[in-house]
Design a protein around this motif. Structure first.
Motif, short mmCIF file in Angstrom:
data_model
loop_
_atom_site.label_atom_id
_atom_site.label_comp_id
_atom_site.label_asym_id
_atom_site.label_seq_id
_atom_site.Cartn_x
_atom_site.Cartn_y
_atom_site.Cartn_z
N PRO A 161 0.82 -1.21 0.00
CA PRO A 161 0.00 0.00 0.00
C PRO A 161 0.86 1.26 0.00
N VAL A 162 0.35 2.29 -0.63
CA VAL A 162 0.97 3.61 -0.61
C VAL A 162 -0.13 4.64 -0.40
N ARG A 163 0.25 5.80 0.09
CA ARG A 163 -0.73 6.86 0.30
C ARG A 163 -1.11 7.47 -1.04
N HIS A 208 3.75 3.71 -6.68
CA HIS A 208 3.89 2.37 -6.11
C HIS A 208 5.36 2.09 -5.79
N GLY A 241 4.08 -1.40 5.41
CA GLY A 241 3.50 -0.12 5.02
C GLY A 241 2.06 0.06 5.45
N VAL A 242 1.51 -0.90 6.19
CA VAL A 242 0.14 -0.80 6.70
C VAL A 242 0.22 -0.38 8.16
N GLN A 271 -4.46 2.04 7.55
CA GLN A 271 -4.21 2.86 6.36
C GLN A 271 -2.73 2.77 5.97
N PRO A 272 -2.39 3.13 4.72
CA PRO A 272 -0.97 3.13 4.33
C PRO A 272 -0.17 4.12 5.18
N LYS A 281 5.14 6.03 1.87
CA LYS A 281 6.40 5.53 1.34
C LYS A 281 7.59 6.37 1.82
N CYS A 312 1.20 5.12 11.01
CA CYS A 312 1.20 6.30 10.14
C CYS A 312 1.47 7.52 11.01
#
Length: 169
Positions: A43-45, A50, A136-137, A143-144, A147, A159
């Protein structure tokens, strides 16, 4: 103290490998490759590109280099602590101030070793999450993480919003 650097005095990631071309497959320090499909699934924001296999391999390599350095540091510290614990003549004839200083030094070394073990566990979890595809979670909100945050601090499990919330408590 023997004058060696503790975990906060050195930068184990200073020798981290440089980024490779975007999208290339690359073997990590352990020889495992990261496929582009694996990297793309992370996942990415919103607004971020990606992950590429090279970017993810760089992060994993950095974590693995730090893990190697931490394992060496822990082994050396534990050996040194054990030597001092077994030395029955150390402290013989010391006054209370000397004995207190030596106790403080020993406890300080043990605290640094504990911190190094904690960092090692965090790095191992991050490498495991990369392998499982959950890197990344955010562990709090799902949520992401972002990166850029992970590239700066690859052990991050929260996050920015959840980390700020946690620090306010």
């Amino acid at each position: 103290m023997d004058g060696t650097a503790g975990p906060k005095d050195r930068n184990p990631t200073a020798e981290a490998p440089r980024a490779t071309r975007t999208g290339t497959r690359r073997a990590s320090a352990t020889g495992r490759k990261i496929s582009p499909a694996t990297a793309k699934r992370l996942p990415v924001r919103q607004g971020e590109g990606h992950w590429t296999a090279g970017e993810l391999a760089d992060v994993r390599d950095r974590l693995e280099l730090e893990m190697t350095a931490l394992r060496s540091e822990i082994a050396a510290a534990e050996s040194q602590i054990a030597e001092r614990m077994n030395d029955v003549t150390e402290g013989a004839g010391d006054d209370q101030a000397d004995a207190g200083a030596k106790t403080f030094e020993r406890e300080h070394e043990m605290a640094l070793t504990y911190n190094a073990r904690d960092l090692l566990a965090q790095n191992e979890r991050a490498v495991d999450r990369i392998g499982q595809g959950t890197y990344g979670v955010c562990e709090s909100c799902g949520q992401p993480i972002g990166k850029a945050r992970l590239q700066a601090f690859p052990r991050a499990t929260l996050c920015v919003i959840c980390k700020q919330r946690e620090e306010r408590r």
